[in-house]
Motif scaffolding. Structure first.
Motif, PDB file in Angstrom:
ATOM      1  N   ILE A  30       2.126   1.702  -3.561  1.00 23.19           N
ATOM      2  CA  ILE A  30       1.069   2.286  -4.396  1.00 23.19           C
ATOM      3  C   ILE A  30       0.948   3.779  -4.115  1.00 23.19           C
ATOM      4  O   ILE A  30       0.821   4.598  -5.035  1.00 23.19           O
ATOM      5  CB  ILE A  30      -0.271   1.575  -4.131  1.00 23.19           C
ATOM      6  N   HIS A  31       0.986   4.141  -2.833  1.00 26.45           N
ATOM      7  CA  HIS A  31       0.817   5.549  -2.465  1.00 26.45           C
ATOM      8  C   HIS A  31       1.946   6.408  -3.026  1.00 26.45           C
ATOM      9  O   HIS A  31       1.703   7.488  -3.573  1.00 26.45           O
ATOM     10  CB  HIS A  31       0.754   5.697  -0.949  1.00 26.45           C
ATOM     11  N   ASN A  77      -6.235   5.169  -3.329  1.00 30.04           N
ATOM     12  CA  ASN A  77      -5.092   6.036  -3.597  1.00 30.04           C
ATOM     13  C   ASN A  77      -5.260   6.782  -4.907  1.00 30.04           C
ATOM     14  O   ASN A  77      -4.924   7.962  -5.012  1.00 30.04           O
ATOM     15  CB  ASN A  77      -3.803   5.203  -3.626  1.00 30.04           C
ATOM     16  N   THR A 120       1.544   6.680  -6.803  1.00 25.58           N
ATOM     17  CA  THR A 120       0.408   7.533  -7.153  1.00 25.58           C
ATOM     18  C   THR A 120       0.721   8.998  -6.881  1.00 25.58           C
ATOM     19  O   THR A 120       0.502   9.864  -7.728  1.00 25.58           O
ATOM     20  CB  THR A 120      -0.828   7.110  -6.341  1.00 25.58           C
ATOM     21  N   ALA A 121       1.262   9.279  -5.688  1.00 26.61           N
ATOM     22  CA  ALA A 121       1.546  10.662  -5.322  1.00 26.61           C
ATOM     23  C   ALA A 121       2.672  11.248  -6.164  1.00 26.61           C
ATOM     24  O   ALA A 121       2.667  12.442  -6.466  1.00 26.61           O
ATOM     25  CB  ALA A 121       1.906  10.730  -3.838  1.00 26.61           C
ATOM     26  N   TYR A 167      -3.037  -0.572 -13.000  1.00 24.37           N
ATOM     27  CA  TYR A 167      -2.802  -1.367 -11.786  1.00 24.37           C
ATOM     28  C   TYR A 167      -3.321  -2.772 -12.053  1.00 24.37           C
ATOM     29  O   TYR A 167      -4.477  -2.957 -12.458  1.00 24.37           O
ATOM     30  CB  TYR A 167      -3.522  -0.752 -10.588  1.00 24.37           C
ATOM     31  N   HIS A 211      -7.885   9.459  -4.453  1.00 27.03           N
ATOM     32  CA  HIS A 211      -7.358  10.529  -3.608  1.00 27.03           C
ATOM     33  C   HIS A 211      -6.423  11.448  -4.395  1.00 27.03           C
ATOM     34  O   HIS A 211      -6.352  12.653  -4.123  1.00 27.03           O
ATOM     35  CB  HIS A 211      -6.611   9.931  -2.420  1.00 27.03           C
ATOM     36  N   ALA A 212      -5.712  10.894  -5.371  1.00 28.67           N
ATOM     37  CA  ALA A 212      -4.796  11.689  -6.179  1.00 28.67           C
ATOM     38  C   ALA A 212      -5.516  12.498  -7.244  1.00 28.67           C
ATOM     39  O   ALA A 212      -4.878  13.268  -7.961  1.00 28.67           O
ATOM     40  CB  ALA A 212      -3.760  10.779  -6.832  1.00 28.67           C
ATOM     41  N   ALA A 264      -6.173  -0.101  -3.357  1.00 33.70           N
ATOM     42  CA  ALA A 264      -5.413   0.579  -4.403  1.00 33.70           C
ATOM     43  C   ALA A 264      -6.236   1.717  -4.996  1.00 33.70           C
ATOM     44  O   ALA A 264      -5.743   2.833  -5.191  1.00 33.70           O
ATOM     45  CB  ALA A 264      -5.011  -0.409  -5.490  1.00 33.70           C
ATOM     46  N   ASN A 265      -7.491   1.441  -5.272  1.00 35.12           N
ATOM     47  CA  ASN A 265      -8.351   2.448  -5.898  1.00 35.12           C
ATOM     48  C   ASN A 265      -8.482   3.706  -5.041  1.00 35.12           C
ATOM     49  O   ASN A 265      -8.603   4.814  -5.562  1.00 35.12           O
ATOM     50  CB  ASN A 265      -9.728   1.859  -6.173  1.00 35.12           C
ATOM     51  N   ILE A 277       0.831  -1.203   0.000  1.00 31.62           N
ATOM     52  CA  ILE A 277       0.000   0.000   0.000  1.00 31.62           C
ATOM     53  C   ILE A 277       0.872   1.263   0.000  1.00 31.62           C
ATOM     54  O   ILE A 277       0.505   2.280  -0.620  1.00 31.62           O
ATOM     55  CB  ILE A 277      -0.968  -0.009   1.209  1.00 31.62           C
ATOM     56  N   MET A 278       2.038   1.215   0.639  1.00 32.62           N
ATOM     57  CA  MET A 278       2.938   2.363   0.604  1.00 32.62           C
ATOM     58  C   MET A 278       3.563   2.501  -0.776  1.00 32.62           C
ATOM     59  O   MET A 278       3.752   3.625  -1.270  1.00 32.62           O
ATOM     60  CB  MET A 278       4.023   2.234   1.670  1.00 32.62           C
TER      61      MET A 278
END
Length: 489
Positions: A205-206, A232, A209-210, A268, A235-236, A229-230, A202-203
């Motif tokens: 992916i974050h 993130n 994404t970021a 993804y 959120h972006a 995943a979705n 998850i990190m």
């Protein structure tokens, strides 16, 4: 006020906080809320000590603490006063949105929005029996070896280096060991510079994404897919496009049609054991997917969350192993290898993007647990983790076979499933006549947890589908779990 003040103060001599700090903190609170105004003359230390039935030195210490912090000021021969330079505060009960605030704050004094995509239940261990999302059994983990390796990292070597700041990419030793391991088992061609140690998929992916997704970018995901995943991507500010999944994995033809209509920035995909259905992406689709990535220039984020646990044959090599142009970011973790509590994962990619994401990582986390990372590196070097994986694969295969046979024998009229080639869970479709939420709630009363399907965000065609994890339960626990489900149905 001089007579009332002692009634506003109380001390607990057997409490953990020293009595002088108790007095100081309470006086500070009275000043903050306006009960004691600037210029107010406090009782002498002797008077207050008598009224509170404490030693005078205790009150002296309390006053000295507040004098040092600037809450009080002392005038020789005249006494101790609330500092005159403090703003005057009108005594009042604090309120939020017109409501009185309780002593323990429950509501913030400012407004904020909670996005709908964050309203997702957090799975926590708690029940004795569990058919979870597909977690490992920590009872099999090499905890003694890990404990010894961690202790060694704590005590041996240069303490300034060992306990200081390290490389943002993570432990060099672990990255070297991981590089060798991934090259050998997954057909990758990496060095330590291709690897960024993260705290889990998850990190990874974050950060991706970021660091690589901008608001308005299109991100393609498999459907059904992993909501974690979705979250993130949404959120972006990305526009999420769903690609259907069938019995052969992601529909690559459907993906190509999407690419013709809009520019996809990132795809993804869980190619090995698709989440949640566990199906593998077929070989021809893998080839075509990589061709599409090169043609349309989109990033492929390959989430390989449980690669090592494949039972039918050797695991399928990841997309990253057939990626000469650097389009794939490959991510995995030790969550499924050892335990979800062990927050160590890895993100693999081209050196330049890994260096960039390592710099970006500093915004959220300067570095990981370097001692834990080095301890894992030691377990790789000594072969402990490799032996653990071989043992786990044998055990989990037996548990998969046991669980599937139990469901076939006792629940065949109520569920539909395929024996998975790998992974730690069975994708199970319940009869539409069964109220899955009610069934899961009743099972919880029997100390058995399994998903009620509400968090999966499934399309209507897959309603009633849940992942039933078998790996974290031994044979007797699996038998009891199926017995409870059968009785409730």
């Amino acid at each position: 006020m001089m007579q009332v003040l002692p009634t506003l103060l109380s001390v607990e001599k057997s409490g953990r906080l020293p009595v002088y700090l108790q007095v100081a903190n309470q006086l500070m609170t009275l000043i903050r809320n306006g009960t004691l105004q600037p210029g107010y003359r406090l009782l002498s230390t002797r008077q207050l000590a008598l009224m509170l039935k404490v030693h005078r030195r205790t009150v002296v210490q309390a006053y000295d603490e507040l004098l040092a912090q600037g809450w009080l000021e002392s005038h020789t021969g005249n006494g101790t006063f609330v500092a005159k330079n403090l703003p005057e505060i009108q005594p009042s009960e604090p309120k939020v949105n017109g409501q009185r605030v309780a002593a323990n704050l429950k509501s913030a004094g400012f407004q904020f929005d909670v996005p709908e995509y964050l309203n997702r239940p957090v799975l926590k261990a708690g029940t004795r029996l569990h058919l979870d999302d597909g977690f490992p059994d920590p009872r099999l983990a090499p905890l003694e070896d890990l404990s010894r390796a961690y202790r060694s990292q704590l005590l041996n070597g240069n303490p300034y280096v060992r306990l200081g700041y390290g490389d943002t990419k993570g432990s060099l030793w672990l990255r070297q060991e991981l590089s060798a391991y991934l090259n050998e088992t997954r057909g990758l061609k990496t060095t330590s510079e291709n690897i960024l140690i993260v705290r889990g998929v998850i990190m990874g992916i974050h950060l991706t994404t970021a660091g690589l997704i901008k608001p308005g970018d299109y991100v393609a995901v498999d459907s059904p897919g992993w909501f974690g995943a979705n979250m993130n991507f949404v959120h972006a500010g990305a526009k999420v496009v769903e690609v259907p999944v069938d019995e052969y994995g992601m529909d690559v033809d459907a993906l190509e049609k999407i690419c013709m209509k809009q520019p996809i920035r990132l795809l993804y995909v869980t190619s090995h054991h698709h989440y949640p259905t566990t199906v593998a992406l077929r070989a021809d689709r893998r080839i075509n997917l990589m061709k599409l990535a090169e043609k349309y220039g989109f990033i492929v984020f390959e989430d390989d969350y449980d690669y090592d646990f494949h039972y039918l044959s050797k695991p399928l090599l990841p997309l990253a192993g057939a990626d000469p142009t650097g389009m794939v970011l490959y991510c995995g973790s030790f969550t499924k290898t050892i335990s979800p509590a062990l927050r160590v994962g890895y993100l693999v990619g081209a050196e330049d993007v890994i260096s960039y994401l390592a710099r970006f990582r500093r915004i959220v986390d300067r570095q990981g647990d370097q001692m834990l990372e080095n301890a894992l590196a030691e377990l790789f070097k000594t072969g402990v983790l490799q032996r653990h994986l071989r043992k786990s694969v044998r055990v989990y295969k037996q548990r998969r076979d046991t669980f599937c046979e139990l469901m076939k024998t006792h629940l065949n009229d109520y569920v539909n499933f395929q024996v998975p080639d790998g992974g730690m869970a069975v994708w199970t479709r319940f009869d539409p006549a069964i109220d899955l939420k009610a069934l899961a709630a009743k099972a919880l009363q029997k100390d058995l947890y399994f998903s009620d399907g509400s968090a999966s965000n499934l399309p209507p065609a897959l309603a009633g589908g849940v992942r039933l994890g078998f790996a974290s339960s031994n044979q007797s626990e699996l038998e009891e779990s199926v017995e409870i489900m059968t009785a409730l149905i």
